[in-house]
Design a protein around this motif. Sequence first.
Motif, PDB file in Angstrom:
ATOM      1  N   LEU A  85     -38.936  -8.372 -29.076  1.00 61.92           N
ATOM      2  CA  LEU A  85     -39.629  -9.594 -28.680  1.00 61.92           C
ATOM      3  C   LEU A  85     -38.681 -10.626 -28.088  1.00 61.92           C
ATOM      4  N   LYS A  89     -38.286  -9.265 -21.081  1.00 58.67           N
ATOM      5  CA  LYS A  89     -39.601  -8.683 -20.842  1.00 58.67           C
ATOM      6  C   LYS A  89     -39.897  -7.668 -21.929  1.00 58.67           C
ATOM      7  N   VAL A  90     -41.136  -7.640 -22.378  1.00 55.63           N
ATOM      8  CA  VAL A  90     -41.533  -6.674 -23.390  1.00 55.63           C
ATOM      9  C   VAL A  90     -43.019  -6.377 -23.244  1.00 55.63           C
ATOM     10  N   ASP A  91     -43.379  -5.095 -23.317  1.00 51.78           N
ATOM     11  CA  ASP A  91     -44.774  -4.660 -23.305  1.00 51.78           C
ATOM     12  C   ASP A  91     -45.199  -4.497 -24.758  1.00 51.78           C
ATOM     13  N   ILE A  92     -45.764  -5.550 -25.338  1.00 49.48           N
ATOM     14  CA  ILE A  92     -46.073  -5.534 -26.764  1.00 49.48           C
ATOM     15  C   ILE A  92     -47.133  -4.481 -27.074  1.00 49.48           C
ATOM     16  N   ILE A 130     -40.711 -17.979 -28.038  1.00 47.67           N
ATOM     17  CA  ILE A 130     -41.367 -16.661 -28.117  1.00 47.67           C
ATOM     18  C   ILE A 130     -42.451 -16.661 -29.200  1.00 47.67           C
ATOM     19  N   ARG A 133     -45.515 -14.606 -28.316  1.00 45.78           N
ATOM     20  CA  ARG A 133     -45.278 -13.161 -28.413  1.00 45.78           C
ATOM     21  C   ARG A 133     -45.383 -12.698 -29.863  1.00 45.78           C
ATOM     22  N   ILE A 136     -48.984 -12.528 -31.068  1.00 42.52           N
ATOM     23  CA  ILE A 136     -49.681 -11.331 -30.579  1.00 42.52           C
ATOM     24  C   ILE A 136     -49.233 -10.107 -31.372  1.00 42.52           C
ATOM     25  N   TYR A 137     -47.924  -9.962 -31.544  1.00 45.22           N
ATOM     26  CA  TYR A 137     -47.376  -8.861 -32.344  1.00 45.22           C
ATOM     27  C   TYR A 137     -48.000  -8.855 -33.734  1.00 45.22           C
TER      28      TYR A 137
END
Length: 258
Positions: A85, A89-92, A130, A133, A136-137
């Motif tokens: 995270l 960039k990260v595709d969660i 963040i 993010r 969402i995680y």
Amino acid sequence: MSKRLVALGDSFTEGVGDDDPAAPNGVRGWADRVAEQLAAREPGFQYANLAIRGKLLPQILGEQLEPALAMAPDLVTLYGGGNDLMRPKVDIDGLMVGYEAAVARIRATGARLVLFTGVDGVEDPLFRTIRGRVAIYNELVRGIAARHDALLVDLWSMRQLCDRRFWAPDRLHLNALGHTEVAIEVLRVLGVAHPLSSPELAPRELLSPAARRSQNLQWAREHALPWVRRRVKGESSGDTVAAKRPALAPVDSAPLPR
């Protein structure tokens, strides 16, 4: 009661920030504290900790899952994703596909599984960026835990962890106070009685804007810049570190809380 605990993850589970020269890798952490309490209550209890600092979630699953399953644990803890995270960039959603597959495999063995949400970084300028993010995680983790009947330790709701006094000077890792708080919550979720207790802290001192700026600059020089340099070089703090407890082994009975 469980007889075989295997802990998987990154620096959070390894215990980084909770320095202890007598402990493997020089760190203790919440997982060791939980294991000590379980060992005091269950004859023949054994514990392995495969977590290594700096690991990304795919690395944790790719390197630690199979060895963990081979130990036939009846209790597993799994946390990973925090380092992912913090990447630019990260595709969660994509990240959690592999996470859920690992959760399903662990639960298929009949082992109890403890999962974790991320901590709320609202009080820290770096982690506040963040926060969305992490939220969402966390929602994805909650859904996975519910679908697979896993236990959940909700670090986000532990408001005491928003207090910087529970964190090491690097602001990335919990200190002994913070790791103890997590151990208390894990034991509560497991339904295990214990003697650990939360500290009674005085009200936080209010710093002037100048003092906060000075602290932030010092932190940036001592901790943030080295972290950025490692990222630029493609290095990890865990590149030369091995798992602190790579195989199941007995644990000393619980020491007096500290």
